[in-house]
Every structure is written in C-alpha cells, then in structure tokens.
Design a protein around this motif. Sequence first.
Motif, PDB file in Angstrom:
ATOM      1  N   ASN A  10       0.812  -1.210   0.000  1.00  0.00           N
ATOM      2  CA  ASN A  10       0.000   0.000   0.000  1.00  0.00           C
ATOM      3  C   ASN A  10       0.853   1.271   0.000  1.00  0.00           C
ATOM      4  N   THR A  69      -0.045   3.351  -5.151  1.00  0.00           N
ATOM      5  CA  THR A  69      -0.447   2.791  -3.860  1.00  0.00           C
ATOM      6  C   THR A  69      -1.400   1.609  -4.021  1.00  0.00           C
ATOM      7  N   GLU A  70      -2.427   1.764  -4.851  1.00  0.00           N
ATOM      8  CA  GLU A  70      -3.398   0.675  -5.019  1.00  0.00           C
ATOM      9  C   GLU A  70      -2.784  -0.544  -5.719  1.00  0.00           C
ATOM     10  N   ASP A  73      -1.106  -2.662  -3.039  1.00  0.00           N
ATOM     11  CA  ASP A  73      -2.012  -3.072  -1.966  1.00  0.00           C
ATOM     12  C   ASP A  73      -2.407  -4.537  -2.188  1.00  0.00           C
ATOM     13  N   VAL A 108       0.270   1.781   8.405  1.00  0.00           N
ATOM     14  CA  VAL A 108      -0.680   2.794   7.951  1.00  0.00           C
ATOM     15  C   VAL A 108      -1.209   2.364   6.589  1.00  0.00           C
ATOM     16  N   ARG A 109      -2.530   2.357   6.448  1.00  0.00           N
ATOM     17  CA  ARG A 109      -3.163   1.908   5.208  1.00  0.00           C
ATOM     18  C   ARG A 109      -4.021   3.027   4.643  1.00  0.00           C
ATOM     19  N   SER A 110      -4.153   3.043   3.320  1.00  0.00           N
ATOM     20  CA  SER A 110      -5.024   4.047   2.695  1.00  0.00           C
ATOM     21  C   SER A 110      -6.478   3.655   2.936  1.00  0.00           C
ATOM     22  N   ASP A 111      -7.356   4.647   2.875  1.00  0.00           N
ATOM     23  CA  ASP A 111      -8.779   4.395   3.094  1.00  0.00           C
ATOM     24  C   ASP A 111      -9.443   3.881   1.844  1.00  0.00           C
TER      25      ASP A 111
END
Length: 111
Positions: A10, A69-70, A73, A108-111
């Motif tokens: 991520n 980022t995606e 993930d 820490v992860r993206s929403d």
Amino acid sequence: MNNELCIPQNRMFITEIIIQNGDEYYTLKDGEKLVFGMKKNPLNTAYILKKEITVDDKHVNGYLLTLRTEETDIPQGAYWYDIALVRSDHEMIKIIGSTRMEIVESVVRSD
C-alpha cells in the motif's frame, strides 16, 4: 548486480530503469516500450501486475517505473518480476531477468 526489490504494502514505489550499452545510455526508439511483469510464481500464466513504460516515462538517464499505492495493496510475501524491452517488430529482449521481490507489511493503510 542485485535487482531484488522490497516494497511496503500500500505504498507508492518509483524507480528508474537505466539501460546501458557500454558507456552509452539506451533511448527507446519509435514503437519500443519496456514491460514490467509481476507474478506470484514465474510459472503462472496470470500477471498480478503488468505495466508498460514508454518514451513518456523518460527521466534523466533512464525511464521511471511507478507503482501506485493501489497497485502495491496486495498480500505480503514473495513475488517475481522481470522487465523486457519490446521492439517495434515485437521482438523481446531481457533487461532484468526473473527476479524475486518482496512485498512487506505496512501499518498505515489508505482508506
């Protein structure tokens, strides 16, 4: 030369791919591209991620590979990647052969 990658889950990952022929830096010609392929196992037929890098990705002496980022993930663990130059006549030339990469956990992860 060790081309192993270690990328946090991520997270954006950017690296420059530099191709040299002796002292000269290689510049992609019309119709050429670099292809990055990532699989869980090199023998799998399905890609987890496949990206094309073109002249539009030119940076200093090479070309930027950007994993968003995606795209990173994915479950942590070992994966395999390689990079090939695809010429305008569709001939493929190894730039980086099948190489191990690791996706490591992140907090820490993206929403």
